[in-house]
Enzyme design. Structure first.
Site, short mmCIF file in Angstrom:
data_model
loop_
_atom_site.label_atom_id
_atom_site.label_comp_id
_atom_site.label_asym_id
_atom_site.label_seq_id
_atom_site.Cartn_x
_atom_site.Cartn_y
_atom_site.Cartn_z
N ASP A 72 0.84 -1.37 0.16
CA ASP A 72 0.10 -0.26 -0.35
C ASP A 72 0.95 1.64 -0.09
OD1 ASP A 72 -2.13 1.62 0.30
OD2 ASP A 72 -3.18 0.71 1.67
N GLU A 129 43.81 -1.77 22.56
CA GLU A 129 45.44 -2.38 22.53
C GLU A 129 45.17 -1.08 24.84
OE1 GLU A 129 47.97 -1.31 19.78
OE2 GLU A 129 46.53 -2.35 18.64
#
Length: 573
Positions: free
Chosen positions: A263, A429
């Protein structure tokens, strides 16, 4: 055909944005006139023909030269066109109890539509209106599905009678004075709660098949060319995203061979608010089985999104699967007899809170785009936890988001439950070394403010176990989500019970950092949650299947109770 040409053929755009160049460059499959949209005020047949011929020249000039299909709402005659004959609306035609009359009206409408150069109409509406409060009730022939079934003879008027040797169920259009018809709106649009347009139709499968589905079966047998999907939901699931009914039942069981069309902006409305997660909506609508999408304006956005999804969707689905299998459920309910998960998709109002609820960068962690990661949603595409929640819950559920709500706000808003996403900021790290392993501020106070006032699930987004023990008594459910990446829907897949939790801790979760290092097998091993720990849940479909089996084995009462619980959990106010 190239991928781009295939996608272009799936697109239907409104005439107001259509140009010869658009039709040529994008291989557009269809153009439509939205309600009341005309080429000129008081446009006559020749004006319509000239406009459509201009558009068609663009389509025929494309690489493949495929003609476009022009569609229009001709629901009681050629009602957009000046001086066309306007017939009674369907409710009046239902009163006639005369299918042959309706067939003749279909033929007359087809003739007038073709006189304006248009080959496709968005009619008939074969809704079964079960509540006259529905604003579209006059588009329905009757509250009785048998009358609606009889009136599907209008399709034979619009499209023509298939020859006697023509295979039943195959789309048929019988010549230059006929048009392709469109049965709409699949399925249950006339049965919504309180007759509210585009709302939820709450009915079991037997009721759906016996009341709302028969006219579709009849329409398919009579050769209807297209079927339009309904804005409405069935038991909380948007029809535009309902693969079970669109692909499974309509195309599989009923063997519909025409094309399924959305639609107007139908896929936008899969989410609430509409268009809030358009990529997800495109994916859900196409995977449900929609063949042509009534966009009607955002042409390039749809094409770009679907192109990216086709190229990347398999990988995103894989990532989503990895997310839901990686999540570890650490707590589920204040006690075992009252689990909180799976959460109900249908609830009046829920709260989503925390620093990590709407932040793709935080979900992805370090080594994402930048070495140390990023914050926010602007550097890559994906679905945040908040976006996934909005897509997963029922359209009637109000989702309120606050990253840092105070306790007064939580207490005063009468939330049914809350989902709180907290954790670490991205790092990589050495930048990630931490002696305290605490979550970001103000996340601890968010947990306290929210979880002491309303039932809550806390989702931890982190690259490792972090301090959670001080808050755990106030938390109803706790999930370790690690760093899930871009596919936040993997989180909602298990929160709302589409899948069960299955993940197990890959490392021990400490009580305090003073215990560290602590690993499984160490003397004096005393974790908050041990290595390999993880609560399991069943998916809602598997609970229903198990309950069904129990009923077959002579325990119908247990089955009915379980079905009632699931129904209440998912689909009722």
């Amino acid at each position: 055909m190239s991928l781009e040409e295939k996608i272009g053929q799936m697109v239907q755009i409104d005439r107001t944005i259509a140009t010869v160049q658009f039709l040529k460059d994008y291989s557009i499959g269809s153009v439509l006139s939205g309600g009341g949209s005309t080429p000129l005020p008081q446009a006559r047949a020749a004006d319509w023909v000239n406009m459509i011929n201009d558009f068609q020249r663009g389509s025929l000039a494309s690489r493949l030269g495929i003609p476009m299909i022009y569609g229009i709402d001709a629901v009681h005659g050629h009602n957009n066109v000046y001086n066309a004959t306007i017939f009674p609306h369907n409710v009046g035609l239902g009163a006639t109890r005369d299918p042959e009359l309706v067939k003749r009206i279909g033929a007359a409408t087809a003739l007038e539509v073709r006189a304006t150069g248009i080959p496709y109409v968005f009619a008939p509406c074969i809704a079964v209106c079960r509540d006259p409060r529905w604003g579209r009730c006059y588009e329905s022939y009757s509250e009785d599905h048998k009358i609606v079934q009889e009136m599907t003879d209008v399709i034979l008027g619009l499209q023509g009678d298939p020859p006697s040797n023509f295979r039943k169920g195959v789309p048929f259009v019988g010549g230059k004075d006929k048009v392709a018809a469109c049965a709409k709106h699949f399925v249950g649009d006339g049965g919504t709660t309180n007759g509210i347009n585009e709302n939820n139709t709450v009915i079991d499968m037997h009721g759906l098949l016996s009341i709302h589905m028969p006219a579709y079966s009849d329409s398919i047998i009579k050769g209807v060319s297209t079927i339009m999907v309904s804005y409405s939901s069935w038991n909380g699931e948007k029809m535009h995203a309902n693969r079970e009914l669109v692909t499974g039942f309509l195309k599989g069981t009923l063997k519909f061979k025409g094309f399924v069309i959305s639609d107007w902006q139908g896929i936008d409305r899969i989410t609430s608010p509409p268009h809030s997660n358009y990529t997800y909506s495109v994916q859900s609508g196409i995977q449900a089985g929609i063949d042509m999408v009534m966009i009607p304006f955002n042409l390039t956005e749809f094409i770009d999104d679907l192109t990216d999804l086709v190229k990347n969707n398999a990988h995103r689905d894989l990532a989503r699967e990895a997310v839901r299998k990686s999540l570890v459920l650490l707590k589920n309910g204040k006690n075992e007899s009252h689990p909180l998960i799976p959460l109900p998709k249908k609830a009046p109002k829920i709260l989503v809170a925390g620093s990590h609820a709407d932040n793709l960068g935080y979900q992805c962690g370090g080594w994402t785009i930048n070495w140390q990661g990023f914050s926010g949603n602007n550097y890559t595409r994906g679905t945040t936890i908040l976006g996934a929640i909005r897509s997963a819950v029922d359209s009637s559920t109000e989702v309120v988001y606050r990253d840092n709500p105070d306790s007064d706000f939580v207490k005063s808003n009468n939330f049914d439950y809350a989902i709180v996403a907290v954790g670490e900021a991205p790092y990589a790290e050495t930048a990630g070394d931490s002696m305290t392993l605490t979550m970001l501020d103000p996340d601890p106070s968010v947990i306290t403010n929210v979880c002491e006032a309303v039932k809550c699930v806390v989702i931890i987004i982190s690259g490792r176990p972090i301090v959670i023990e001080p808050y755990i008594s106030s938390v109803d459910a706790l999930v370790a989500a690690w760093l899930p990446g871009t596919e936040g829907q993997g989180v909602t897949d298990v929160l709302f019970g589409d899948y069960g939790f299955s993940g197990k801790l890959p490392r021990s979760w400490f009580k305090t950092v003073d215990q560290l290092p602590m690993n499984v097998g160490d003397p004096h091993y005393d974790p908050l949650f041990p290595f390999d720990f993880g609560l399991k849940t069943e998916s809602v479909p598997s609970i229903v299947a198990r309950s069904t089996s129990a009923g077959v084995d002579g325990k119908p009462f247990v089955f009915l109770v379980m079905i009632s619980l699931i129904f209440a959990l998912y689909f009722t106010d």
